[in-house]
Motif scaffolding. Structure first.
Motif, PDB file in Angstrom:
ATOM      1  N   ARG A 174       0.838  -1.197   0.000  1.00 12.92           N
ATOM      2  CA  ARG A 174       0.000   0.000   0.000  1.00 12.92           C
ATOM      3  C   ARG A 174       0.874   1.248   0.000  1.00 12.92           C
ATOM      4  O   ARG A 174       1.882   1.320   0.709  1.00 12.92           O
ATOM      5  CB  ARG A 174      -0.933   0.034   1.239  1.00 12.92           C
ATOM      6  CG  ARG A 174      -1.917  -1.134   1.319  1.00 12.92           C
ATOM      7  CD  ARG A 174      -2.971  -1.035   0.244  1.00 12.92           C
ATOM      8  NE  ARG A 174      -3.950  -2.117   0.344  1.00 12.92           N
ATOM      9  CZ  ARG A 174      -3.874  -3.254  -0.334  1.00 12.92           C
ATOM     10  NH1 ARG A 174      -2.851  -3.474  -1.157  1.00 12.92           N
ATOM     11  NH2 ARG A 174      -4.817  -4.164  -0.200  1.00 12.92           N
ATOM     12  N   ALA A 175       0.481   2.230  -0.802  1.00 12.73           N
ATOM     13  CA  ALA A 175       1.132   3.538  -0.830  1.00 12.73           C
ATOM     14  C   ALA A 175       0.049   4.596  -0.865  1.00 12.73           C
ATOM     15  O   ALA A 175      -1.076   4.347  -1.321  1.00 12.73           O
ATOM     16  CB  ALA A 175       2.051   3.663  -2.047  1.00 12.73           C
ATOM     17  N   TRP A 176       0.380   5.794  -0.440  1.00 13.99           N
ATOM     18  CA  TRP A 176      -0.635   6.833  -0.265  1.00 13.99           C
ATOM     19  C   TRP A 176      -1.075   7.457  -1.583  1.00 13.99           C
ATOM     20  O   TRP A 176      -0.277   7.865  -2.409  1.00 13.99           O
ATOM     21  CB  TRP A 176      -0.095   7.927   0.645  1.00 13.99           C
ATOM     22  CG  TRP A 176      -1.143   8.913   1.094  1.00 13.99           C
ATOM     23  CD1 TRP A 176      -1.953   8.799   2.193  1.00 13.99           C
ATOM     24  CD2 TRP A 176      -1.478  10.163   0.480  1.00 13.99           C
ATOM     25  NE1 TRP A 176      -2.774   9.899   2.292  1.00 13.99           N
ATOM     26  CE2 TRP A 176      -2.508  10.756   1.255  1.00 13.99           C
ATOM     27  CE3 TRP A 176      -1.005  10.834  -0.638  1.00 13.99           C
ATOM     28  CZ2 TRP A 176      -3.062  11.983   0.939  1.00 13.99           C
ATOM     29  CZ3 TRP A 176      -1.566  12.060  -0.968  1.00 13.99           C
ATOM     30  CH2 TRP A 176      -2.586  12.617  -0.174  1.00 13.99           C
ATOM     31  N   HIS A 177      -2.378   7.471  -1.785  1.00 11.70           N
ATOM     32  CA  HIS A 177      -3.026   8.338  -2.777  1.00 11.70           C
ATOM     33  C   HIS A 177      -4.390   8.697  -2.198  1.00 11.70           C
ATOM     34  O   HIS A 177      -5.385   8.055  -2.467  1.00 11.70           O
ATOM     35  CB  HIS A 177      -3.187   7.664  -4.134  1.00 11.70           C
ATOM     36  CG  HIS A 177      -3.854   8.570  -5.145  1.00 11.70           C
ATOM     37  ND1 HIS A 177      -3.157   9.527  -5.847  1.00 11.70           N
ATOM     38  CD2 HIS A 177      -5.158   8.691  -5.515  1.00 11.70           C
ATOM     39  CE1 HIS A 177      -3.998  10.189  -6.627  1.00 11.70           C
ATOM     40  NE2 HIS A 177      -5.213   9.709  -6.435  1.00 11.70           N
ATOM     41  N   TRP A 178      -4.398   9.697  -1.329  1.00 11.74           N
ATOM     42  CA  TRP A 178      -5.599  10.087  -0.607  1.00 11.74           C
ATOM     43  C   TRP A 178      -6.190   8.894   0.136  1.00 11.74           C
ATOM     44  O   TRP A 178      -7.391   8.685   0.189  1.00 11.74           O
ATOM     45  CB  TRP A 178      -6.626  10.721  -1.556  1.00 11.74           C
ATOM     46  CG  TRP A 178      -6.009  11.814  -2.375  1.00 11.74           C
ATOM     47  CD1 TRP A 178      -5.671  11.753  -3.693  1.00 11.74           C
ATOM     48  CD2 TRP A 178      -5.595  13.094  -1.908  1.00 11.74           C
ATOM     49  NE1 TRP A 178      -5.071  12.918  -4.086  1.00 11.74           N
ATOM     50  CE2 TRP A 178      -5.011  13.769  -3.011  1.00 11.74           C
ATOM     51  CE3 TRP A 178      -5.650  13.738  -0.672  1.00 11.74           C
ATOM     52  CZ2 TRP A 178      -4.499  15.053  -2.917  1.00 11.74           C
ATOM     53  CZ3 TRP A 178      -5.127  15.019  -0.588  1.00 11.74           C
ATOM     54  CH2 TRP A 178      -4.576  15.666  -1.692  1.00 11.74           C
ATOM     55  N   GLY A 179      -5.285   8.119   0.705  1.00  9.19           N
ATOM     56  CA  GLY A 179      -5.637   6.897   1.400  1.00  9.19           C
ATOM     57  C   GLY A 179      -4.742   5.785   0.888  1.00  9.19           C
ATOM     58  O   GLY A 179      -3.912   5.994   0.000  1.00  9.19           O
ATOM     59  N   PRO A 180      -4.880   4.563   1.426  1.00 13.92           N
ATOM     60  CA  PRO A 180      -4.022   3.456   0.998  1.00 13.92           C
ATOM     61  C   PRO A 180      -4.433   2.946  -0.381  1.00 13.92           C
ATOM     62  O   PRO A 180      -5.596   2.601  -0.612  1.00 13.92           O
ATOM     63  CB  PRO A 180      -4.248   2.401   2.077  1.00 13.92           C
ATOM     64  CG  PRO A 180      -5.625   2.678   2.595  1.00 13.92           C
ATOM     65  CD  PRO A 180      -5.810   4.165   2.506  1.00 13.92           C
ATOM     66  N   CYS A 181      -3.477   2.869  -1.280  1.00 16.95           N
ATOM     67  CA  CYS A 181      -3.746   2.418  -2.640  1.00 16.95           C
ATOM     68  C   CYS A 181      -2.795   1.279  -2.985  1.00 16.95           C
ATOM     69  O   CYS A 181      -1.603   1.337  -2.665  1.00 16.95           O
ATOM     70  CB  CYS A 181      -3.580   3.585  -3.626  1.00 16.95           C
ATOM     71  SG  CYS A 181      -3.960   3.171  -5.337  1.00 16.95           S
ATOM     72  N   ASP A 182      -3.303   0.260  -3.640  1.00 19.69           N
ATOM     73  CA  ASP A 182      -2.493  -0.888  -4.023  1.00 19.69           C
ATOM     74  C   ASP A 182      -1.760  -0.617  -5.335  1.00 19.69           C
ATOM     75  O   ASP A 182      -2.077   0.330  -6.066  1.00 19.69           O
ATOM     76  CB  ASP A 182      -3.361  -2.136  -4.132  1.00 19.69           C
ATOM     77  CG  ASP A 182      -4.477  -1.986  -5.155  1.00 19.69           C
ATOM     78  OD1 ASP A 182      -4.892  -0.845  -5.438  1.00 19.69           O
ATOM     79  OD2 ASP A 182      -4.948  -3.010  -5.666  1.00 19.69           O
ATOM     80  N   PRO A 183      -0.758  -1.431  -5.672  1.00 17.78           N
ATOM     81  CA  PRO A 183      -0.035  -1.229  -6.930  1.00 17.78           C
ATOM     82  C   PRO A 183      -0.948  -1.247  -8.152  1.00 17.78           C
ATOM     83  O   PRO A 183      -0.747  -0.465  -9.096  1.00 17.78           O
ATOM     84  CB  PRO A 183       0.975  -2.380  -6.952  1.00 17.78           C
ATOM     85  CG  PRO A 183       1.217  -2.679  -5.507  1.00 17.78           C
ATOM     86  CD  PRO A 183      -0.112  -2.479  -4.839  1.00 17.78           C
ATOM     87  N   ALA A 184      -1.936  -2.130  -8.161  1.00 19.89           N
ATOM     88  CA  ALA A 184      -2.863  -2.180  -9.294  1.00 19.89           C
ATOM     89  C   ALA A 184      -3.644  -0.876  -9.430  1.00 19.89           C
ATOM     90  O   ALA A 184      -3.982  -0.464 -10.542  1.00 19.89           O
ATOM     91  CB  ALA A 184      -3.828  -3.359  -9.133  1.00 19.89           C
ATOM     92  N   GLY A 185      -3.927  -0.226  -8.305  1.00 18.71           N
ATOM     93  CA  GLY A 185      -4.606   1.059  -8.362  1.00 18.71           C
ATOM     94  C   GLY A 185      -3.733   2.130  -8.987  1.00 18.71           C
ATOM     95  O   GLY A 185      -4.219   2.955  -9.773  1.00 18.71           O
TER      96      GLY A 185
END
Length: 203
Positions: A112-123
């Protein structure tokens, strides 16, 4: 909805990002001699600025996936020199797409990495593909070209980022409508929109 979108739609991969970028370059590079200082479709940016923006965002997404920050974007930016011609801006897109592709495929699916919250690599891959497809359309509009996003990539992006999008129209049309580019026969053009990349917070 599961983490990879509605139904059994597969997760986006690094190869999807690179294919989207290759499509952008293929569609636009033959027209590098045109005036890229014109507006990119309905955007306030020029066509050249829009291409540089795509490279910047792909680079930023790659950095997020590589570093996995939990509370914000890393304090760095990609700067495409204003003097660089369109062909060089497109080369920056290719390079940044490859960086994002590599980062996505190297990361664990549950990272998980931040993009206005936790986002997965696929996101992040989905956002990268969306940036490429939507802004290729914008630039094509500015240059007077007839270009539409590929149906399969549009479907993957919609499933991951716009899960509530209408299901009764061609996927490229729905993607453009979802991101405020065009109207659908039974729906006016959107004046505000957002995509959902962050996943629900885990307990």
């Amino acid at each position: 909805m599961n983490e990879q979108g509605a139904g059994t739609m597969r997760r986006l991969r690094g190869s999807d990002v690179e294919r989207a970028a290759a499509g952008m370059v293929s569609a636009l590079s033959p027209h590098g001699g045109r005036d890229w200082t014109v507006r990119a479709g309905s955007l306030d940016w020029t066509c050249r600025t829009t291409a540089a923006h795509v490279a910047h965002d792909l680079f930023a997404y790659a950095a997020q996936v590589a570093a996995l920050p939990a509370d914000g974007y890393l304090p760095l930016d990609l700067h495409v020199r204003p003097s660089a011609p369109p062909a060089e801006a497109l080369r920056a897109v290719t390079a940044s797409a490859r960086l994002l592709s590599t980062a996505v495929d190297a990361a664990a699916p549950d990272a998980r990495a931040w993009h206005w919250g936790p986002c997965d690599p696929a996101g992040f891959a989905a956002m990268g593909v969306a940036e490429v497809l939507l802004h290729t359309y914008d630039i094509a509009q500015g240059l007077g070209l007839d270009w539409r996003p590929p149906a399969d990539l549009s479907a993957l992006v919609l499933a991951r980022l716009f899960p509530d999008a209408p299901a009764d129209a061609p996927r490229p049309d729905v993607l453009l409508w979802s991101a405020g580019r065009t109207a659908l026969p039974d729906r006016p053009r959107r004046t505000t929109w957002t995509w959902q990349a962050a996943l629900p917070q885990e307990d």
